[in-house]
Design a protein around this motif. Structure first.
Motif, mmCIF file in Angstrom:
data_model
loop_
_atom_site.group_PDB
_atom_site.id
_atom_site.type_symbol
_atom_site.label_atom_id
_atom_site.label_comp_id
_atom_site.label_asym_id
_atom_site.label_seq_id
_atom_site.Cartn_x
_atom_site.Cartn_y
_atom_site.Cartn_z
ATOM 1 N N LYS A 258 2.650 9.370 -0.472
ATOM 2 C CA LYS A 258 3.409 8.949 -0.129
ATOM 3 C C LYS A 258 3.171 7.269 -0.157
ATOM 4 O O LYS A 258 3.127 7.638 -2.286
ATOM 5 C CB LYS A 258 4.711 8.595 0.544
ATOM 6 N N LEU A 259 3.141 6.317 -0.333
ATOM 7 C CA LEU A 259 3.016 5.428 -0.340
ATOM 8 C C LEU A 259 1.588 4.848 -0.903
ATOM 9 O O LEU A 259 1.288 4.370 -1.692
ATOM 10 C CB LEU A 259 3.262 4.424 0.569
ATOM 11 N N GLY A 260 0.870 5.926 -0.234
ATOM 12 C CA GLY A 260 -0.757 5.056 -0.750
ATOM 13 C C GLY A 260 -0.544 6.030 -2.459
ATOM 14 O O GLY A 260 -1.438 5.722 -3.477
ATOM 15 N N LEU A 261 -0.263 7.086 -2.648
ATOM 16 C CA LEU A 261 -0.119 7.856 -3.980
ATOM 17 C C LEU A 261 0.558 6.838 -4.879
ATOM 18 O O LEU A 261 0.006 6.929 -6.440
ATOM 19 C CB LEU A 261 0.270 9.876 -4.076
ATOM 20 N N LEU A 262 1.395 6.263 -3.985
ATOM 21 C CA LEU A 262 3.002 5.514 -5.196
ATOM 22 C C LEU A 262 1.863 4.234 -5.750
ATOM 23 O O LEU A 262 2.443 3.790 -6.614
ATOM 24 C CB LEU A 262 4.145 4.882 -4.286
ATOM 25 N N LYS A 263 1.193 3.796 -4.917
ATOM 26 C CA LYS A 263 0.284 2.401 -5.381
ATOM 27 C C LYS A 263 -0.437 2.617 -6.210
ATOM 28 O O LYS A 263 -1.078 2.013 -7.584
ATOM 29 C CB LYS A 263 -0.132 1.633 -4.076
ATOM 30 N N SER A 264 -1.377 3.923 -6.229
ATOM 31 C CA SER A 264 -1.729 4.443 -7.227
ATOM 32 C C SER A 264 -1.452 4.560 -8.639
ATOM 33 O O SER A 264 -1.644 4.307 -10.006
ATOM 34 C CB SER A 264 -2.833 5.363 -7.020
#
Length: 598
Positions: A258-264
């Protein structure tokens, strides 16, 4: 003699060791250390294999000495030898030709049965220790039925350029989940793919193409394709952009996918920003706040520093965040530019304006400012597709679902600036069928885009937007006059309806299009007719055949009552015949998905 015996013992011991079957496990990630979903893991020289689950993990039986091949659309193939019971973790790098990766059928011994769905799936593609929450929400879809031309000669709907439906279903298939019927939006599946339609002529913003052929799934019926192609505008020629990232950092976003993928994923977009573009970042959790004031697009380091510092926690004050994001967008409005709020979330609003109706009213009010909206969905388990779609529809925007970095590069890299550069708004289609040729028709998909017939000429009625280079495809199935069909219900003969002009033409139907210029208030009209034909679909364009394959697969997933074949082989045959050039390989990926779905 003793030395010879020792050598013989060592030789047979080695053979016995290499013949030993063990359970091999591991995790597959991309260059950003994020898990890859649906990677094909195959034992070389056999048909035994599996796929990675939503956390990038896999498990399969293999013998020491055998080689594993890891393949994934858009990534370079990796090979690893099985040496012992230690996990084999793999990092995959982008760069492979997408079209070269096609899944191989798996051996039955490597397949397990899902307790939830009751269907057979590759062993590692179902997250046994991390079962998916059944808290995702989708608006109910009532499948379009066949309508009699004598009583309903007009079909009217708004275009739909959303593509979230396909990537969301792809996530479920790769993860071995049961697919909810209401998650299957056939028009979004079809329109996920680009088609080789001609560039517009003269000063029109889009071109229109039509085709008709015999239906590949029902004997005696016909299939009509209507396609639109938006004018291609080079990225360097697009106006400056005023972008406000509205990012969900609530507790529900606290995971790598979620947030990890969003940042990338946002890093892909930042890479493509220009000096004349402006970026602001608003975050919301228990409350909303600004973490990056408007910053020039060439100051990438500052933008990425703000993104990298994000962390998740708290409840979800979505309504408050939307208001703040629109306020910043309006204060930095660029006349004749691209002014847009980009909302990234799992859609789990639970504080403030949280109902679909409250959000709908808020966004409908804000769109009058000239600021458009893009909704990016992330995550699984509590994904709120219904809210994301509501926001995008009412915000003169679009909706995408990002499940992998591959999809992030497609949505925020390859296609983004074409998407945000709107070349036509409030695009509506109205089809009139010739009652002397057509007995009944049904529109395949677009159930939540239907309009009243009188809405077509009403310029106050909102409809979809078309971006630079976008293609939009719609399919109708027709029952010709004189064909008996179990899909039709009898109605009384009409006493007064009689159109004498219908018998004087070989036209099958007339398509009318209405659209407005991006800053216009009065619509323009384009009219196109389609003549009748008995062409076999095998003799039509590759685009027609491929879109029909996607439509058939979608109808199979929905368990549609209007198709006579449930055969996956028929889908694959149509898709392979319509694969065409497939420069980016997404059609090959679709074929892989159909083959892997059981």
């Amino acid at each position: 003699m003793k030395i010879f015996a020792t050598l013989i013992f060592a030789f047979f011991a080695t053979i016995a060791l290499e013949a030993q079957e063990i359970t091999v496990t591991g995790t597959v990630t991309d260059e950003s250390k994020l898990p890859l979903v649906g990677v094909n893991v195959l034992i070389m020289g056999s048909s035994n294999g599996t796929q990675t689950d939503f956390n990038g993990k896999y498990e399969l039986k293999a013998k020491i000495g055998q080689k594993l091949k890891f393949s994934y659309v858009g990534y370079e193939t990796v090979e690893r030898k099985v040496k012992d019971k230690k996990p084999i973790n793999v990092q995959m790098n982008t760069g492979a030709q997408l079209e070269s990766v096609v899944v191989t059928a798996y051996d039955a011994s490597q397949v397990m049965r899902s307790k939830v769905s009751g269907v057979s799936i590759p062993r590692a593609s179902y997250p046994v220790n991390n079962q998916v929450s059944n808290n995702e929400s989708y608006d109910k879809i009532e499948e379009n039925i066949f309508k009699m031309v004598t009583t309903s000669p007009l079909s009217t709907f708004s275009i739909d350029v959303d593509k979230a439906g396909y990537s969301n279903i792809r996530r479920m298939i790769n993860n071995g989940q049961k697919i909810p019927k209401d998650a299957v939006k056939i028009e979004e599946m079809i329109n996920y793919f680009s088609y080789d339609y001609p560039q517009p002529k003269r000063n029109e913003p889009f071109s229109i193409i039509t085709e008709v052929a015999n239906s590949p799934w029902n004997k005696g019926t016909k299939l009509v394709k209507i396609g639109l192609k938006g004018k291609d505008i080079a990225t360097e020629n697009t106006p400056a952009s005023n972008l406000v990232f509205l990012l969900d950092v609530s507790g529900s976003m606290n995971s790598e996918n979620k947030l990890g993928l969003l940042k990338s994923a946002l890093g892909v977009l930042v890479d493509n920003l220009r000096e004349e573009d402006k970026v602001s970042i608003v975050v919301y959790a228990g409350a909303a706040g600004t973490v990056l004031e408007p910053t020039a697009g060439n100051n990438k380091e500052k933008i990425m520093q703000a993104i990298d510092k994000l962390s998740a926690g708290g409840s979800t004050a979505g309504g408050q965040g939307i208001k703040l994001a629109y306020k910043i967008a309006e204060e930095n409005f660029i006349k004749d530019g691209n002014n847009r709020v980009i909302l990234a979330t799992d859609g789990d609003f639970n504080v403030g304006a949280s109902s679909d109706r409250a959000m709908e009213d808020l966004i409908a009010e804000k769109r009058e400012s000239g600021v458009f909206l893009t909704c990016l969905g992330f995550g699984m388990g509590n994904y709120k597709d219904s809210k994301m779609e509501t926001l995008a529809d009412k915000g003169n925007g679009n909706h995408a679902y990002i499940d992998t970095m591959q999809e992030a590069k497609k949505v925020l890299g390859t296609e983004f600036f074409g998407t945000i550069y709107t070349i036509a708004k409030d695009v509506k289609l109205q089809v009139e069928f010739n009652p002397k040729k057509v007995q009944a028709y049904r529109l395949i998909g677009y159930e939540n885009r239907l309009l009243n017939d009188e809405d077509f000429n009403d310029d106050t009625k909102d409809a979809g937007e078309l971006g630079s280079g976008h293609t939009v495809t719609a399919l109708y199935e027709l029952i010709p006059v004189g064909v008996k069909s179990d899909y039709l219900k009898n109605i009384d003969e009409l006493k007064y309806t009689n159109n004498k002009n219908a018998s004087k033409t070989d036209e099958l139907l007339t398509v009318k299009f209405r659209y407005k210029e991006p800053d216009g208030e009065k619509s323009k009209l384009i009219v196109k007719t389609l003549k009748d034909s008995n062409t076999d679909i095998k003799r039509t364009s590759s685009d027609f055949q491929f879109s029909a394959a996607v439509a058939l697969f979608g109808q199979q997933l929905r368990d549609s009552e209007f198709i006579s074949t449930k055969s996956r082989e028929e889908v694959i045959r149509l898709a392979e015949a319509g694969r065409g050039k497939d420069k980016e390989g997404y059609r090959a990926e679709f074929i892989r998905l159909v083959k892997s779905y059981k």
